[in-house]
Design a protein around this motif. Structure first.
Motif, PDB file in Angstrom:
ATOM      1  N   VAL A 111       3.833   4.605  -7.603  1.00  0.00           N
ATOM      2  CA  VAL A 111       3.398   4.144  -6.280  1.00  0.00           C
ATOM      3  C   VAL A 111       1.880   4.193  -6.152  1.00  0.00           C
ATOM      4  N   ALA A 112       1.244   5.204  -6.694  1.00  0.00           N
ATOM      5  CA  ALA A 112      -0.211   5.303  -6.597  1.00  0.00           C
ATOM      6  C   ALA A 112      -0.882   4.134  -7.308  1.00  0.00           C
ATOM      7  N   ALA A 113      -0.388   3.793  -8.498  1.00  0.00           N
ATOM      8  CA  ALA A 113      -0.964   2.664  -9.238  1.00  0.00           C
ATOM      9  C   ALA A 113      -0.707   1.351  -8.500  1.00  0.00           C
ATOM     10  N   ALA A 114       0.511   1.188  -7.956  1.00  0.00           N
ATOM     11  CA  ALA A 114       0.819  -0.025  -7.198  1.00  0.00           C
ATOM     12  C   ALA A 114      -0.066  -0.132  -5.962  1.00  0.00           C
ATOM     13  N   THR A 115      -0.344   1.007  -5.329  1.00  0.00           N
ATOM     14  CA  THR A 115      -1.189   1.017  -4.138  1.00  0.00           C
ATOM     15  C   THR A 115      -2.607   0.565  -4.470  1.00  0.00           C
ATOM     16  N   ASP A 116      -3.121   0.968  -5.601  1.00  0.00           N
ATOM     17  CA  ASP A 116      -4.463   0.546  -6.010  1.00  0.00           C
ATOM     18  C   ASP A 116      -4.527  -0.975  -6.151  1.00  0.00           C
ATOM     19  N   VAL A 117      -3.495  -1.558  -6.740  1.00  0.00           N
ATOM     20  CA  VAL A 117      -3.452  -3.014  -6.884  1.00  0.00           C
ATOM     21  C   VAL A 117      -3.408  -3.677  -5.509  1.00  0.00           C
ATOM     22  N   PHE A 118      -2.569  -3.151  -4.658  1.00  0.00           N
ATOM     23  CA  PHE A 118      -2.398  -3.695  -3.309  1.00  0.00           C
ATOM     24  C   PHE A 118      -3.705  -3.634  -2.522  1.00  0.00           C
ATOM     25  N   VAL A 119      -4.375  -2.502  -2.585  1.00  0.00           N
ATOM     26  CA  VAL A 119      -5.639  -2.341  -1.862  1.00  0.00           C
ATOM     27  C   VAL A 119      -6.696  -3.282  -2.408  1.00  0.00           C
ATOM     28  N   ASP A 120      -6.742  -3.452  -3.718  1.00  0.00           N
ATOM     29  CA  ASP A 120      -7.698  -4.398  -4.316  1.00  0.00           C
ATOM     30  C   ASP A 120      -7.444  -5.811  -3.802  1.00  0.00           C
ATOM     31  N   LEU A 121      -6.165  -6.200  -3.703  1.00  0.00           N
ATOM     32  CA  LEU A 121      -5.814  -7.521  -3.201  1.00  0.00           C
ATOM     33  C   LEU A 121      -6.312  -7.705  -1.772  1.00  0.00           C
ATOM     34  N   VAL A 122      -6.085  -6.711  -0.927  1.00  0.00           N
ATOM     35  CA  VAL A 122      -6.486  -6.815   0.477  1.00  0.00           C
ATOM     36  C   VAL A 122      -8.003  -6.897   0.608  1.00  0.00           C
ATOM     37  N   HIS A 123      -8.718  -6.056  -0.104  1.00  0.00           N
ATOM     38  CA  HIS A 123     -10.181  -6.076  -0.013  1.00  0.00           C
ATOM     39  C   HIS A 123     -10.756  -7.402  -0.502  1.00  0.00           C
TER      40      HIS A 123
ATOM     41  N   VAL B 165       4.063  -2.198   5.577  1.00  0.00           N
ATOM     42  CA  VAL B 165       4.467  -1.335   4.474  1.00  0.00           C
ATOM     43  C   VAL B 165       5.737  -0.593   4.857  1.00  0.00           C
ATOM     44  N   SER B 166       6.771  -0.735   4.025  1.00  0.00           N
ATOM     45  CA  SER B 166       8.067  -0.093   4.283  1.00  0.00           C
ATOM     46  C   SER B 166       8.457   0.744   3.072  1.00  0.00           C
ATOM     47  N   LEU B 167       7.824   1.902   2.956  1.00  0.00           N
ATOM     48  CA  LEU B 167       8.140   2.824   1.861  1.00  0.00           C
ATOM     49  C   LEU B 167       8.784   4.115   2.361  1.00  0.00           C
ATOM     50  N   LEU B 168       8.864   4.277   3.677  1.00  0.00           N
ATOM     51  CA  LEU B 168       9.433   5.489   4.283  1.00  0.00           C
ATOM     52  C   LEU B 168       8.717   6.745   3.794  1.00  0.00           C
ATOM     53  N   ASP B 169       7.394   6.655   3.719  1.00  0.00           N
ATOM     54  CA  ASP B 169       6.558   7.765   3.261  1.00  0.00           C
ATOM     55  C   ASP B 169       5.354   7.836   4.190  1.00  0.00           C
ATOM     56  N   ALA B 170       5.416   8.714   5.183  1.00  0.00           N
ATOM     57  CA  ALA B 170       4.377   8.774   6.209  1.00  0.00           C
ATOM     58  C   ALA B 170       3.024   9.156   5.627  1.00  0.00           C
ATOM     59  N   GLU B 171       2.991  10.094   4.701  1.00  0.00           N
ATOM     60  CA  GLU B 171       1.707  10.522   4.144  1.00  0.00           C
ATOM     61  C   GLU B 171       1.054   9.411   3.338  1.00  0.00           C
TER      62      GLU B 171
END
Length: 399
Positions: A219-231, A242-248
């Motif tokens: 998930v951390a690696a996927a998040t980095d890709v996702f954030v790069d796309l958005v920026h 985002v629907s990962l059911l992970d509040a933190e």
């Protein structure tokens, strides 16, 4: 008004089945409570942007069985959307709550988006609609074919005037060789949108076929890709859902987003604290559970707009046990709980779903749905709901 177990009772008592840890079932008495006179907003919320992902209602008597084309009751389906708009909520149309990939075929999806967008325009309601690739047959397709499917649906949605939500694609998850193909495809789509879009990251707890989305199972690696796309495409991104059911994870992600890009929570387990925020960051919302608790959600947002955070939490916190039950494992079948809640309250003529999906939850499970909804003050007409609950239990041989 704070919802508590001390609310007045109607005098109606039901014997509801409950499953014990050993698998046995026992009947327990439940005293039905009076409805809550929730605040009704005069318009959309001012401090948060909120969408309810709406379900669809099948036509009575239609062959809505597994594998059959969806046959919708348009009057009931659209009336439900008008209720959401009347409560100040936006409508997230043709999302997974509407059974995308679980009974709602592409022809019905297209008609649904067109009809809903026309109704939204007529009343000034906010609407966004899902753009996916589900017109393709299951299986592996070349990425160019997947891109073309996205583009076809994007044109359909934008031609109606609805805001596009670029949904996660099972086809892309199966075909993409790595993060670069996700980045290239999504950047190409975002370059075409006429108005800023919402990016949709649906976790594999909602759809196992989406495991490894963004090119990484971590998930951390996927998040980095996702954030790069958005920026890289911030001017074309209104927000991310985002629907990962992970509040933190969500709290950390919203800190990493570019200024002006919203995070629409899809966390049906933790939405009150995420919408409230931490004083610096907050989440907006695009939630399936809000289609089941629309009256309470709307009242909570009225309080939040007034600066009454305590009142907001007093309204929304008691709905969490209901939401966590409705979205419990196996989570993809939460749609049955949304439809059941709306049938209980009289917003559809029968408890039925396209694709026969109403069979996805047991009678014991739905009895608990009723109990938790009653305790949270969700039921607008508890007497009607109690009558329907008795009928439902009788049909299932529980008396």
């Amino acid at each position: 008004m704070t919802v508590t177990v001390d609310r007045a009772l109607t005098g109606d008592v039901l014997a509801l089945p409950r499953r014990n840890p050993d698998g046995s079932v026992e009947l327990l008495e439940h005293a039905v409570r009076e409805s809550v006179a929730w605040e009704v907003p005069s318009g959309p919320a001012r401090t948060r942007t909120v969408f309810a992902a709406a379900h669809v209602v099948p036509r009575v008597g239609a062959e809505n069985v597994p594998g059959a084309p969806a046959d919708l009751d348009w009057d009931a389906t659209l009336a439900f959307r008008h209720r959401l708009w009347s409560l100040g909520l936006g409508v997230a149309e043709a999302m997974d709550t509407a059974q995308r990939g679980m009974g709602l075929d592409f022809a019905a999806t297209t008609e649904l988006v067109r009809r809903s967008a026309a109704e939204a325009a007529a009343v000034g309601g906010r609407i966004a609609a899902g753009v996916g690739t589900d017109q393709l047959d299951p299986g592996i397709h070349p990425v160019d074919v997947i891109r073309a499917a996205y583009e076809e649906q994007l044109q359909v949605v934008e031609d109606t005037g609805a805001q596009p939500i670029l949904m996660a694609s099972r086809h892309l998850a199966a075909a993409a060789a790595g993060p670069e193909e996700y980045l290239e495809l999504y950047a190409g789509l975002l370059s075409q949108v006429r108005t800023p879009a919402v990016l949709h990251w649906l976790g594999d707890v909602f759809d196992p076929a989406l495991a490894g989305y963004w090119g990484a199972r971590d998930v951390a690696a996927a998040t980095d890709v996702f954030v790069d796309l958005v920026h890289a495409n911030a001017a074309k991104v209104d927000g991310v859902k985002v629907s990962l059911l992970d509040a933190e994870h969500e709290k950390e992600l919203r800190r990493r987003l570019p200024a002006g890009v919203r995070l629409y929570t899809g966390d049906d387990f933790n939405y009150p604290e995420l919408i409230e925020g931490d004083g610096q960051f907050h989440s907006d919302a695009l939630l399936g559970i809000f289609a089941g608790i629309a009256n309470v959600a709307a009242a909570g947002l009225v309080r939040l707009d007034a600066g009454d955070v305590t009142g907001f939490r007093a309204a929304l916190d008691p709905t969490l046990p209901l939401a966590r039950h409705v979205f419990g494992a196996p989570t993809p079948y939460y749609k049955a709980g949304i439809a059941f809640l709306n049938w209980l309250d009289g917003r559809q003529p029968g408890y039925a779903m396209v694709g026969g999906l109403h069979s996805a939850r047991s009678a014991v499970h739905q009895a608990e749905t009723f109990r938790l909804a009653d305790e949270a003050g969700v039921l607008a007409d508890p007497a009607l709901a109690a009558r329907r609950m008795r009928q439902f239990l009788a049909v299932h041989g529980i008396a």
